[in-house]
Design a protein around this motif. Structure first.
Motif, PDB file in Angstrom:
ATOM      1  N   SER A  11       0.905  -1.103  -0.134  1.00 49.74           N
ATOM      2  CA  SER A  11      -0.025   0.132   0.185  1.00 49.74           C
ATOM      3  C   SER A  11       0.846   1.369  -0.136  1.00 49.74           C
ATOM      4  O   SER A  11       0.573   2.134  -0.856  1.00 49.74           O
ATOM      5  CB  SER A  11      -0.983   0.002   1.345  1.00 49.74           C
ATOM      6  OG  SER A  11      -1.735  -1.113   1.403  1.00 49.74           O
ATOM      7  N   ALA A  12       2.105   1.166   0.914  1.00 50.25           N
ATOM      8  CA  ALA A  12       2.674   2.365   0.781  1.00 50.25           C
ATOM      9  C   ALA A  12       3.366   2.505  -0.504  1.00 50.25           C
ATOM     10  O   ALA A  12       3.558   3.816  -1.078  1.00 50.25           O
ATOM     11  CB  ALA A  12       3.883   2.265   1.908  1.00 50.25           C
ATOM     12  N   LEU A  14       2.337   1.604  -3.375  1.00 48.56           N
ATOM     13  CA  LEU A  14       1.324   2.283  -4.381  1.00 48.56           C
ATOM     14  C   LEU A  14       0.912   4.033  -4.096  1.00 48.56           C
ATOM     15  O   LEU A  14       0.802   4.343  -5.084  1.00 48.56           O
ATOM     16  CB  LEU A  14      -0.112   1.493  -4.399  1.00 48.56           C
ATOM     17  CG  LEU A  14      -0.168  -0.050  -4.810  1.00 48.56           C
ATOM     18  CD1 LEU A  14      -1.160  -0.752  -4.415  1.00 48.56           C
ATOM     19  CD2 LEU A  14       0.453   0.206  -6.167  1.00 48.56           C
ATOM     20  N   VAL A  15       0.988   4.255  -3.027  1.00 51.60           N
ATOM     21  CA  VAL A  15       0.786   5.691  -2.639  1.00 51.60           C
ATOM     22  C   VAL A  15       1.927   6.457  -3.020  1.00 51.60           C
ATOM     23  O   VAL A  15       1.711   7.413  -3.580  1.00 51.60           O
ATOM     24  CB  VAL A  15       0.517   5.766  -1.028  1.00 51.60           C
ATOM     25  CG1 VAL A  15       0.579   7.087  -0.579  1.00 51.60           C
ATOM     26  CG2 VAL A  15      -0.768   5.145  -0.541  1.00 51.60           C
ATOM     27  N   MET A  16       3.169   5.990  -2.758  1.00 50.80           N
ATOM     28  CA  MET A  16       4.109   6.795  -3.332  1.00 50.80           C
ATOM     29  C   MET A  16       4.408   6.841  -4.804  1.00 50.80           C
ATOM     30  O   MET A  16       4.595   8.181  -5.303  1.00 50.80           O
ATOM     31  CB  MET A  16       5.580   6.030  -2.566  1.00 50.80           C
ATOM     32  CG  MET A  16       5.762   6.361  -1.305  1.00 50.80           C
ATOM     33  SD  MET A  16       7.262   5.736  -0.593  1.00 50.80           S
ATOM     34  CE  MET A  16       7.093   3.894  -0.407  1.00 50.80           C
ATOM     35  N   GLY A  18       1.835   6.763  -6.949  1.00 49.29           N
ATOM     36  CA  GLY A  18       0.589   7.672  -7.159  1.00 49.29           C
ATOM     37  C   GLY A  18       1.005   9.334  -6.820  1.00 49.29           C
ATOM     38  O   GLY A  18       0.359   9.993  -7.703  1.00 49.29           O
ATOM     39  N   LEU A  19       1.674   9.409  -5.579  1.00 47.15           N
ATOM     40  CA  LEU A  19       2.204  10.818  -5.523  1.00 47.15           C
ATOM     41  C   LEU A  19       3.102  11.215  -6.562  1.00 47.15           C
ATOM     42  O   LEU A  19       3.122  12.614  -7.172  1.00 47.15           O
ATOM     43  CB  LEU A  19       2.564  11.010  -4.179  1.00 47.15           C
ATOM     44  CG  LEU A  19       1.805  10.801  -3.019  1.00 47.15           C
ATOM     45  CD1 LEU A  19       2.498  10.654  -1.737  1.00 47.15           C
ATOM     46  CD2 LEU A  19       0.931  12.104  -3.053  1.00 47.15           C
ATOM     47  N   TRP A  22       1.084  12.084  -9.722  1.00 44.24           N
ATOM     48  CA  TRP A  22       0.425  13.310  -9.486  1.00 44.24           C
ATOM     49  C   TRP A  22       1.364  14.387  -9.600  1.00 44.24           C
ATOM     50  O   TRP A  22       0.966  15.460 -10.384  1.00 44.24           O
ATOM     51  CB  TRP A  22      -0.041  13.264  -8.035  1.00 44.24           C
ATOM     52  CG  TRP A  22      -0.781  14.530  -7.511  1.00 44.24           C
ATOM     53  CD1 TRP A  22      -1.944  15.191  -8.089  1.00 44.24           C
ATOM     54  CD2 TRP A  22      -0.507  15.563  -6.601  1.00 44.24           C
ATOM     55  NE1 TRP A  22      -2.197  16.310  -7.694  1.00 44.24           N
ATOM     56  CE2 TRP A  22      -1.576  16.472  -6.583  1.00 44.24           C
ATOM     57  CE3 TRP A  22       0.531  15.258  -5.685  1.00 44.24           C
ATOM     58  CZ2 TRP A  22      -1.163  17.558  -5.470  1.00 44.24           C
ATOM     59  CZ3 TRP A  22       0.698  16.232  -4.704  1.00 44.24           C
ATOM     60  CH2 TRP A  22      -0.051  17.406  -4.637  1.00 44.24           C
ATOM     61  N   TRP A 203       9.581  10.790  -4.911  1.00 44.69           N
ATOM     62  CA  TRP A 203       8.595   9.727  -4.615  1.00 44.69           C
ATOM     63  C   TRP A 203       8.901   8.295  -5.160  1.00 44.69           C
ATOM     64  O   TRP A 203       8.596   7.341  -4.624  1.00 44.69           O
ATOM     65  CB  TRP A 203       7.135  10.019  -4.917  1.00 44.69           C
ATOM     66  CG  TRP A 203       6.658  11.060  -3.793  1.00 44.69           C
ATOM     67  CD1 TRP A 203       6.098  12.425  -4.248  1.00 44.69           C
ATOM     68  CD2 TRP A 203       6.187  11.191  -2.679  1.00 44.69           C
ATOM     69  NE1 TRP A 203       5.877  13.301  -3.256  1.00 44.69           N
ATOM     70  CE2 TRP A 203       5.852  12.371  -1.877  1.00 44.69           C
ATOM     71  CE3 TRP A 203       6.536  10.053  -1.623  1.00 44.69           C
ATOM     72  CZ2 TRP A 203       5.449  12.301  -0.842  1.00 44.69           C
ATOM     73  CZ3 TRP A 203       6.226  10.107  -0.488  1.00 44.69           C
ATOM     74  CH2 TRP A 203       5.413  11.316   0.135  1.00 44.69           C
TER      75      TRP A 203
END
Length: 232
Positions: A11-12, A14-16, A18-19, A22, A203
């Protein structure tokens, strides 16, 4: 327990990622905006009332226009909390009366020391008819002010304050708005890419570290486990 740890790491990552994506999208948006600004600034100077579409003032933002008129020093405010080369100050904003209508002109930056000195001759507007050139800007909503100091150029608020109908844009003067050393004309807009690419790389690097480092940690833990040990 290990299943939960695996899920948290994935999850971490994927979040990184994604950031990072972005930030790349923000970079694309900024580059597109910079390109639009450059295109508009490259257009030839035109008369204010011919260039600005009053029904769609945003379409002319950053274009350079000229206007002939007379400044009204009795209708002047100061945009507080401005800085220039590290110096605090204000922007001097004065009404320019045209043959038909009136437009607000941001005449430029005034160091706060000079402003507090009260010697208005240092930033007085021309007292004769002038031709002012400048970039088109649009209004912002004010959150308040004290006396002649305001936080932003709010055209609706200034129209009410001065009792004068105003054009739906204001001019950021580049010439014709000063007779002394001050106010200082505007600095060119920041057309750099900003920090977005650097943030995106950071990221992605963090995500790569997690992807590469977590399996190594798991291998190290497995080697250190006593024989017959089973993780719950």
């Amino acid at each position: 327990m290990w299943l939960l740890t695996h899920l948290l790491v994935v999850s971490a990552v994927l979040v990184m990622v994604g950031l990072g994506v972005w930030q790349l999208r923000r970079l694309d948006d900024r580059q597109a905006e910079n390109h639009l600004i450059e295109e508009r600034m490259a257009q030839p100077v035109g008369p204010l009332l011919e260039v600005v579409d009053l029904a769609d003032p945003e379409a002319s933002v950053h274009m350079t226009v000229s206007a002939s008129g007379t400044f009204d020093p009795g209708r002047e405010v100061y945009v507080a909390n401005r800085t220039r080369d590290g110096r605090p100050g204000v922007n001097v904003v004065t009404l320019l009366e045209l043959d038909s209508g009136a437009v607000v002109v941001d005449r430029g930056f005034l160091p706060r020391r000079a402003y507090l000195g009260g010697e208005e001759r240092y930033w007085a507007a021309p007292d004769t008819e002038v031709v002012v050139s400048g970039r088109v800007r649009t209004t912002r909503d004010s959150r308040g002010g004290i006396g002649d100091e305001v936080d932003v150029i709010d055209l609706a608020g200034l129209s009410e304050r001065w009792g004068v109908p105003l054009l739906p844009v204001y001019m950021e003067a580049t010439s014709g708005a000063a007779v002394a050393d001050y106010p200082l004309g505007p600095q060119p807009p920041d057309l750099t890419d900003g920090p977005h690419l650097g943030y995106a790389v950071q990221w992605f690097v963090f995500a790569l570290i997690a992807l590469a480092g977590y399996p190594l940690v798991m291998v190290r833990i497995a080697r250190d486990e006593p024989p017959g040990f089973e993780a719950s």
